[in-house]
Design an enzyme around this catalytic site. Structure first.
Site, short mmCIF file in Angstrom:
data_model
loop_
_atom_site.label_atom_id
_atom_site.label_comp_id
_atom_site.label_asym_id
_atom_site.label_seq_id
_atom_site.Cartn_x
_atom_site.Cartn_y
_atom_site.Cartn_z
N ASP A 100 -3.18 -3.58 8.73
CA ASP A 100 -2.18 -4.24 9.80
C ASP A 100 -2.98 -3.79 10.88
O ASP A 100 -3.71 -3.25 11.26
CB ASP A 100 -1.46 -2.90 10.12
CG ASP A 100 -0.58 -3.00 11.44
OD1 ASP A 100 -0.35 -3.47 12.35
OD2 ASP A 100 -0.05 -2.05 11.22
N TRP A 128 1.87 4.38 12.72
CA TRP A 128 2.29 2.80 12.08
C TRP A 128 1.54 2.76 11.12
O TRP A 128 2.70 2.01 10.08
CB TRP A 128 1.19 1.62 12.65
CG TRP A 128 2.03 1.25 14.22
CD1 TRP A 128 1.46 1.73 15.10
CD2 TRP A 128 3.20 1.79 15.27
NE1 TRP A 128 2.11 2.17 16.29
CE2 TRP A 128 3.41 1.50 16.23
CE3 TRP A 128 4.38 1.12 14.03
CZ2 TRP A 128 3.90 1.59 16.77
CZ3 TRP A 128 5.40 1.09 15.14
CH2 TRP A 128 5.46 1.04 16.64
N LYS A 166 0.64 -7.80 20.83
CA LYS A 166 -0.51 -6.64 21.58
C LYS A 166 -1.51 -7.74 22.60
O LYS A 166 -2.03 -6.70 23.18
CB LYS A 166 -0.88 -5.88 20.28
CG LYS A 166 0.37 -4.99 20.07
CD LYS A 166 0.75 -4.34 20.43
CE LYS A 166 2.26 -3.81 20.08
NZ LYS A 166 1.95 -2.51 18.55
#
Ligand code: PLP
Length: 361
Positions: free
Chosen positions: A172, A103, A196
């Protein structure tokens, strides 16, 4: 709930049963209006109250200071990979990134479209099995911000403490937001896709310090400008109503559980059960270095790929679902977000011990 299994999915992840039950009622008929929640105007007083509650619950639970805006955006966490540099990096300006997994790598690629990107640390050559300590990197004095991924969902690593910097700190937190107590005032911007640890897919939450809203270059499209959404309370256009509602219900559930401090203790205990099992044998090998271990995603290997395939298949048969590791590293991964029950972790540990005894390497 006899037909529900323990769902170790990395995302979208498991949600509290109470929330799903309430949502299924509200989708049909919200608060006796005779209209389902997903059929009603986002400007109705009923939905405006939902959006207000979601924001105020988030502010309360995370103790978000008043000089921060909370935005409910679409486009997934991945759209933040370009929105951040598009809004916060002026032409020819520099930013610093820590490359700790898939990511961050994707975010670096997008940021390079907008400015000069310095990668101050990378664990890519060690298959991203750790995150850096403070003394392993330095940030260029000309940098506008320092960007990092607090929890690396795929590799199962997590920053146990955050980078100390005088730069604007951006994180993030898609896979560990609300899992532990954090000091929001240390950050310029925090973002997270809901799917998530907070709700269903479809909304991305951005928490941004107000002074950063004025940095956006003039030629930026309206919808991609943070200030557009900040000025209109995320109602510039139709917001993702249903995900915002579910996030609100998850936040109410979290508050009832005792809030972030309480869930943090539960998360430490849950992950501890699994790591103790992994550390107690040579059979299972954790992917992450100990100091970098994630409390949310636990990636591990068995002695070989055949045993891993058998493990995943047999676990599924006994109601332990979603344990296959990400295609980029293989092996197994147990994602145990806030809503994942402790009993499911206990059941997995029992299964792991039995599997090892029944299937010697
Ligand atoms: C899943 C994930 C993303 C991508 O989220 P999308 O909403 O699918 O774009 C980004 N960052 C992290 C840390 C993730 O776990």
């Amino acid at each position: 709930m006899v037909d529900r299994v323990y769902n170790f999915s990395p995302g979208p992840g498991t949600l509290p049963v109470e929330v799903l039950q309430q949502a299924s009622k509200d989708v049909l008929n919200f608060k006796e209006t005779g209209i389902g929640l997903i059929e009603m105007s986002h400007r109705s007083k009923e939905f405006m109250a939902v959006a207000d509650t979601t924001e105020s619950m988030l502010r309360e639970l995370m103790e978000i200071p008043d000089n921060y805006k909370v935005l409910f955006l679409q486009g997934g966490a991945s759209s933040q990979f370009f929105m951040i540099p598009m809004n916060l990096l002026g032409d020819g300006k520099k930013a610093t990134y820590l490359n700790t997994g898939t990511w961050s790598k994707k975010a670096i690629k997008e940021a390079r479209l907008f400015g000069d990107i310095e990668v101050a640390f990378s664990s890519e050559e060690q298959t991203f099995n750790r995150v850096p300590t403070q003394d392993e990197y330095s940030v260029d004095s000309a940098s506008e911000y320092l960007y990092f991924v607090s929890n690396n969902t795929i590799y199962g690593t997590q920053f146990s403490s955050f980078p100390e910097t005088d730069k604007v700190l951006i994180s993030d937190m898609s896979s560990d937001i609300l899992s532990r107590k954090i000091d929001v005032s240390k950050f310029g911007l925090i973002f997270a896709g809901a799917q998530k640890n907070m709700g269903p897919a479809g909304v991305t939450i951005v928490i941004i310090r107000e002074d950063l809203l004025d940095k956006t270059p003039k030629n930026t499209p309206t919808m991609l400008t943070y200030k557009t959404h900040a000025d209109k309370g995320s109602m510039f256009n139709t917001p993702p109503c249903f995900p915002i509602y579910v996030v609100g219900e998850v936040l109410k559930w979290l508050k009832k559980k005792g809030g972030i401090e309480a869930i943090e203790q539960i998360n430490i205990e849950k992950a501890g059960l699994l790591y103790d099992c992994i550390d107690g044998t040579e059979y299972y090998r954790g992917h992450a270095e100990k100091a970098s271990r994630s409390l949310m995603n636990i990636s591990f290997n068995l002695p070989n790929a055949d045993l891993e395939a058998k493990f995943i298949a047999e676990a599924t048969e006994v109601g332990l679902n979603g344990l296959k590791g990400h295609r980029s590293i293989g092996g197994c991964r147990a994602s145990i977000y806030n809503a994942f029950p402790r009993e499911g972790v206990v059941k997995l540990v029992e299964f792991m011990k039995k599997f090892e005894a029944d299937n010697p390497a």
